[in-house]
Write an enzyme that holds these catalytic residues in place. Structure first.
Site, PDB file in Angstrom:
ATOM      1  N   HIS A 182      -2.321  11.245  -1.829  1.00 49.34           N
ATOM      2  CA  HIS A 182      -1.245  11.569  -2.777  1.00 49.34           C
ATOM      3  C   HIS A 182      -1.694  11.065  -4.146  1.00 49.34           C
ATOM      4  O   HIS A 182      -2.330  10.004  -4.234  1.00 49.34           O
ATOM      5  CB  HIS A 182       0.051  10.811  -2.438  1.00 49.34           C
ATOM      6  N   CYS A 272       5.412   4.310  -3.163  1.00 45.58           N
ATOM      7  CA  CYS A 272       5.811   5.246  -2.102  1.00 45.58           C
ATOM      8  C   CYS A 272       7.243   4.992  -1.635  1.00 45.58           C
ATOM      9  O   CYS A 272       7.920   5.915  -1.190  1.00 45.58           O
ATOM     10  CB  CYS A 272       4.889   5.110  -0.888  1.00 45.58           C
TER      11      CYS A 272
HETATM   12  N1  ARG Z   1       2.866   8.067   6.133  1.00 46.84           N
HETATM   13  C1  ARG Z   1       3.269   8.718   4.935  1.00 46.84           C
HETATM   14  C2  ARG Z   1       2.520  10.033   4.774  1.00 46.84           C
HETATM   15  O1  ARG Z   1       1.355  10.051   4.997  1.00 46.84           O
HETATM   16  C3  ARG Z   1       3.049   7.843   3.751  1.00 46.84           C
HETATM   17  C4  ARG Z   1       3.581   8.406   2.486  1.00 46.84           C
HETATM   18  C5  ARG Z   1       3.276   7.571   1.304  1.00 46.84           C
HETATM   19  N2  ARG Z   1       3.955   8.000   0.164  1.00 46.84           N
HETATM   20  C6  ARG Z   1       3.430   8.145  -1.062  1.00 46.84           C
HETATM   21  N3  ARG Z   1       4.233   8.404  -2.049  1.00 46.84           N
HETATM   22  N4  ARG Z   1       2.144   8.097  -1.253  1.00 46.84           N
HETATM   23  O2  ARG Z   1       3.095  11.043   4.452  1.00 46.84           O
END
Ligand code: ARG
Length: 279
Positions: A182, A272
């Site tokens: 991300h 996150c």
């Molecule tokens: N386990 C989640 C995923 O992979 C973690 C999300 C993390 N969020 C972020 N904004 N980077 O989707």
């Protein structure tokens, strides 16, 4: 592991850094778990201690409150272990809510929970998107523009959709390292014109876009990025970031350190767990 610094030691930097009061949406980690693996951080056999996760999440929430911010809560739902990562559920600019559409079916139902929360909270402009976008995980507001990640989760066509819905121009940035799946794992917006980022997480073309647009950017040390040190939340003056990212502590901004290692097991840090509600 650095302990949480007392409120009085959240440093305040001189100069142009100005804090503005924020409104954040968070979701308690009641059902947090690593039941599936949709990023390289997630190892389903490694158990998550929900009590520790809750305590660490509370520290994060309290830190925001002590900095004077408002925190609203989204009700956690059973069967959605990643719901604690609220940043992925929407992008909100000037009261306009661009909902999310998740890449993986395991997280799909989170999108409606977010849209419902915004409608209940009185937001009337709530859009259900056509293309996959994982909210502020990939769409980061920096001043008048939205920095938009793609490569792993958010569909590049969602960038055009974001421009149309949010009425802001979008700068597309392509991610190349699966650990930084991300945009908010590889780039932190510190104030409208200052970012911190890890160049290696981007294609060469996107690196030049960033160099040109943000000549004064903080270039993160790979070791700091590797503990998700760039997954930081800034109010313009205080930067809340994972305690393990000691190198970023030298950045020219006030800082608060929040250790949330249990939530790192799901591949997430403070950002996150935090969705900014820009009413
Ligand atoms: N386990 C989640 C995923 O992979 C973690 C999300 C993390 N969020 C972020 N904004 N980077 O989707």
């Amino acid at each position: 592991m650095t302990a949480v610094l007392p409120r009085s030691s959240v440093a305040v930097a001189p100069g142009r850094w100005t804090a503005t009061r924020r409104h954040y949406l968070m979701c308690p980690p009641t059902y947090v778990a690593v039941d599936y693996a949709v990023n390289p951080w997630m190892v389903p056999s490694a158990p998550v201690d929900r009590h520790r996760a809750r305590r660490q999440w509370e520290t994060l929430r309290r830190t925001y409150c002590e900095l004077g911010h408002r925190v609203s809560l989204l009700d956690p739902l059973p069967g959605l272990p990643d719901m604690v990562y609220t940043a992925n559920g929407a992008t909100v600019v000037d009261g306009v809510v661009l909902g999310a559409r998740f890449r993986h079916p395991e997280r799909a139902a989170e999108a409606a929970a977010h849209r419902d929360w915004f409608r209940t909270a009185g937001f009337t402009r709530v859009t259900e998107p056509v293309f996959v976008n994982e909210g502020e995980g990939d769409l980061l507001v920096a001043g008048d523009v939205v920095l938009a990640g793609t490569g792993f989760r958010t569909d590049p066509r969602a960038h055009t959709e974001a421009t149309r819905v949010l009425g802001r121009s979008v700068v597309t940035l392509e991610l190349v390292d699966p650990r930084y799946y991300h945009l908010d794992t590889a780039l932190a917006v510190l104030d409208p014109t200052t970012i911190g980022y890890l160049p290696e997480a981007f294609t060469a073309a996107s690196q030049s876009v960033l160099r040109e647009r943000f000549p004064g950017a903080i270039v993160a040390d790979p070791a700091d990025a590797a503990v998700l040190g760039l997954n930081a939340v800034s109010d313009g003056r205080h930067v809340v970031l994972p305690a393990q990212a000691s190198g970023l502590a030298a950045a020219p901004a006030g800082r608060g350190f929040v250790p949330i290692p249990e939530l790192l097991k799901g591949g997430g840090g403070p950002k996150c767990c935090t969705l900014e509600v820009r009413a």
